[in-house]
Design a protein around this motif. Structure first.
Motif, short mmCIF file in Angstrom:
data_model
loop_
_atom_site.label_atom_id
_atom_site.label_comp_id
_atom_site.label_asym_id
_atom_site.label_seq_id
_atom_site.Cartn_x
_atom_site.Cartn_y
_atom_site.Cartn_z
N VAL A 196 1.10 -1.14 0.00
CA VAL A 196 -0.01 -0.18 -0.64
C VAL A 196 1.31 1.28 -0.12
O VAL A 196 1.94 0.82 1.15
N SER A 197 0.66 1.57 -1.23
CA SER A 197 1.98 2.25 -1.19
C SER A 197 2.02 4.16 -0.47
O SER A 197 2.92 4.54 -0.59
N GLY A 198 1.34 4.47 -0.49
CA GLY A 198 1.40 5.87 1.05
C GLY A 198 0.71 6.90 0.23
O GLY A 198 0.32 6.63 -1.04
N GLY A 199 0.04 7.70 1.04
CA GLY A 199 -1.01 8.98 0.13
C GLY A 199 0.00 10.39 0.69
O GLY A 199 0.84 9.98 0.60
N GLU B 6 -0.49 -2.61 -4.79
CA GLU B 6 -1.69 -2.18 -4.83
C GLU B 6 -2.83 -1.06 -5.29
O GLU B 6 -2.05 -0.16 -4.51
N ALA B 7 -3.39 -1.21 -6.19
CA ALA B 7 -3.87 -0.46 -6.48
C ALA B 7 -5.66 0.46 -5.40
O ALA B 7 -6.36 -0.22 -5.49
N LEU B 8 -5.36 1.45 -5.08
CA LEU B 8 -6.12 1.72 -3.82
C LEU B 8 -8.14 2.99 -4.60
O LEU B 8 -7.45 3.40 -5.26
N HIS B 9 -8.52 1.91 -3.99
CA HIS B 9 -9.98 2.82 -4.70
C HIS B 9 -9.37 4.45 -4.23
O HIS B 9 -9.04 5.05 -3.17
N PRO B 10 -9.56 5.72 -5.41
CA PRO B 10 -10.07 6.81 -5.74
C PRO B 10 -9.82 7.87 -3.81
O PRO B 10 -9.16 8.40 -3.61
N MET B 11 -10.78 7.37 -2.91
CA MET B 11 -11.22 7.37 -2.10
C MET B 11 -10.24 7.85 -0.59
O MET B 11 -10.19 8.50 0.16
N CYS C 232 -3.25 5.78 -0.51
CA CYS C 232 -2.67 5.79 -1.20
C CYS C 232 -2.84 6.03 -3.03
O CYS C 232 -3.71 6.12 -3.26
N VAL C 233 -1.92 6.85 -2.77
CA VAL C 233 -2.04 7.90 -3.87
C VAL C 233 -2.15 7.03 -5.42
O VAL C 233 -2.31 7.65 -6.95
N VAL C 234 -1.67 5.71 -5.62
CA VAL C 234 -2.12 4.83 -6.93
C VAL C 234 -3.25 4.39 -6.29
O VAL C 234 -3.53 3.41 -5.85
N SER C 235 -4.13 5.38 -7.45
CA SER C 235 -5.67 4.51 -7.26
C SER C 235 -6.07 3.61 -8.57
O SER C 235 -7.74 3.31 -8.47
N THR C 236 -5.67 3.12 -9.74
CA THR C 236 -6.05 3.19 -10.70
C THR C 236 -5.01 1.71 -11.16
O THR C 236 -3.91 1.64 -10.99
N LEU C 237 -5.41 0.38 -12.04
CA LEU C 237 -4.53 -0.52 -11.74
C LEU C 237 -3.51 0.20 -13.42
O LEU C 237 -2.20 -0.14 -13.79
N ALA C 238 -4.08 0.85 -13.92
CA ALA C 238 -3.02 1.96 -14.95
C ALA C 238 -2.12 2.21 -14.26
O ALA C 238 -0.86 2.38 -14.78
N GLN C 239 -2.06 3.05 -13.44
CA GLN C 239 -1.29 3.84 -12.98
C GLN C 239 -0.19 2.69 -11.67
O GLN C 239 0.90 2.65 -11.69
N ALA C 240 -1.15 2.24 -11.16
CA ALA C 240 -0.13 0.86 -10.67
C ALA C 240 1.14 -0.22 -11.50
O ALA C 240 2.55 -0.43 -11.15
N ASP D 146 -7.27 -5.92 -6.53
CA ASP D 146 -8.41 -6.20 -5.68
C ASP D 146 -9.34 -5.22 -6.61
O ASP D 146 -10.00 -4.22 -6.03
N THR D 147 -10.92 -6.77 -5.91
CA THR D 147 -11.85 -6.33 -6.53
C THR D 147 -12.52 -5.23 -5.88
O THR D 147 -13.45 -3.82 -6.73
N TYR D 148 -12.29 -4.66 -4.72
CA TYR D 148 -13.36 -3.86 -3.89
C TYR D 148 -12.35 -2.73 -4.53
O TYR D 148 -13.20 -0.86 -5.08
N HIS D 149 -11.56 -2.42 -5.28
CA HIS D 149 -10.87 -1.31 -5.13
C HIS D 149 -11.17 -0.61 -6.99
O HIS D 149 -10.90 0.71 -7.41
N VAL D 150 -10.79 -1.83 -7.27
CA VAL D 150 -10.70 -1.54 -8.67
C VAL D 150 -12.57 -1.37 -10.19
O VAL D 150 -12.09 -0.96 -10.97
N TRP D 151 -13.45 -2.08 -8.75
CA TRP D 151 -14.15 -2.53 -9.93
C TRP D 151 -15.53 -1.30 -11.15
O TRP D 151 -15.52 -2.51 -11.33
#
Length: 266
Positions: free
Chosen positions: A91-94, A130-135, A141-149, A166-171
């Motif tokens: 989890v890359s950090g905010g 891991e890309a986390l949801h933009p919220m 985590c400033v990485v919000s999409t799989l493309a960014q990751a 992770d489905t929760y973050h990219v669905w």
């Protein structure tokens, strides 16, 4: 983490009795029980440690904080190797306090991976961004999409750095299936995790991941995406859920197994 109310021995016993072949571990309970003791217990039960969570938090600007983060991630890599898993989830950090520079934060992640990737490879461990949801972009985590990751991971060999899906973050992301295919083509899907999306989200949002089948995500569809991308590794269920944590842990694990069969396998 789905059943964090269970001790490590209780978790191992329940997995063995329910036929769960592997478990993704988090560093905090492992540290509490003891690294060597956990590794011995899991191995003795015939379980595989699928991943270790978590490393990361690379975005600090302060040199002392950055040095501390890198040291902690080296320890996490060593812990993963001791547990017998080849994957450390990141989890890359905010954003650092007072900063609005998303691009600069992402570049500091790249700088950290340049130092840690070779160290991880020497220990037989892959780093999974891991890309986390933009919220979560501001604080976690400033990485919000799989493309960014993938844009980050692809700067390094796949044997060093890949991604977690992770489905929760990219669905919600229409581009995610294409990015899963991209990750698969490069051999970069290092972990695949499931959680459902239910609303309303709780205060603080962290404890709001839904049990499989309770929310908006078609688990079977996402499993199909990673299958089509050539992924053959473990499928983890990772639920941060205050309601589940308040229940009997073995009961929750048993329910999760049933839901996995119903909503992912069948």
């Amino acid at each position: 983490m789905t059943v964090r109310q269970l001790t490590i021995p209780e978790l191992v016993d329940a997995c063995r009795e329910l036929g769960v072949p592997g478990v993704g571990l988090w560093r905090e309970p492992v540290r509490s029980y003891g690294l060597e003791a956990t590794a011995k217990l899991v191995r003795g039960a015939g379980l595989t440690v699928t991943t270790l969570c978590r490393g990361g938090f690379f975005t600090a600007i302060d040199p002392e904080a950055r040095t501390s983060a890198l040291a902690d991630n080296r320890r996490a890599i060593e812990e993963a190797a001791a547990l017998g898993t080849d994957t450390l989830v990141l989890v890359s950090g905010g954003l650092p306090p007072g900063s609005r520079d998303l691009r600069g934060a992402r570049e500091r992640i790249v700088d950290a991976l340049a130092e840690l990737g070779p160290y991880a490879e020497r220990h037989g461990v892959r780093l999974a961004v891991e890309a986390l949801h933009p919220m979560y972009a501001s604080d976690r985590c400033v990485v919000s999409t799989l493309a960014q990751a993938l844009d980050i991971a692809e700067r390094f060999p796949a044997r060093q750095v890949g991604v977690t899906v992770d489905t929760y973050h990219v669905w919600w992301d229409d581009a995610a299936p294409e990015q899963i295919a991209r990750a698969g083509a490069g051999g970069r899907i290092h972990a695949f995790q499931l959680a459902d999306w239910t609303t309303p989200l709780p205060e603080g949002v962290l404890g709001g991941r839904g049990q499989l089948g309770d929310g908006a995500i078609d688990m079977r569809e996402w499993k199909g995406h990673v299958d089509a991308a050539g992924y053959t590794g473990p499928v983890e269920v990772e639920l941060f859920n205050d309601g589940l944590w308040a229940r009997d842990g073995r009961e929750v694990l048993e329910e999760t197994v049933r839901r996995f069969v119903e909503h992912v396998i069948r």
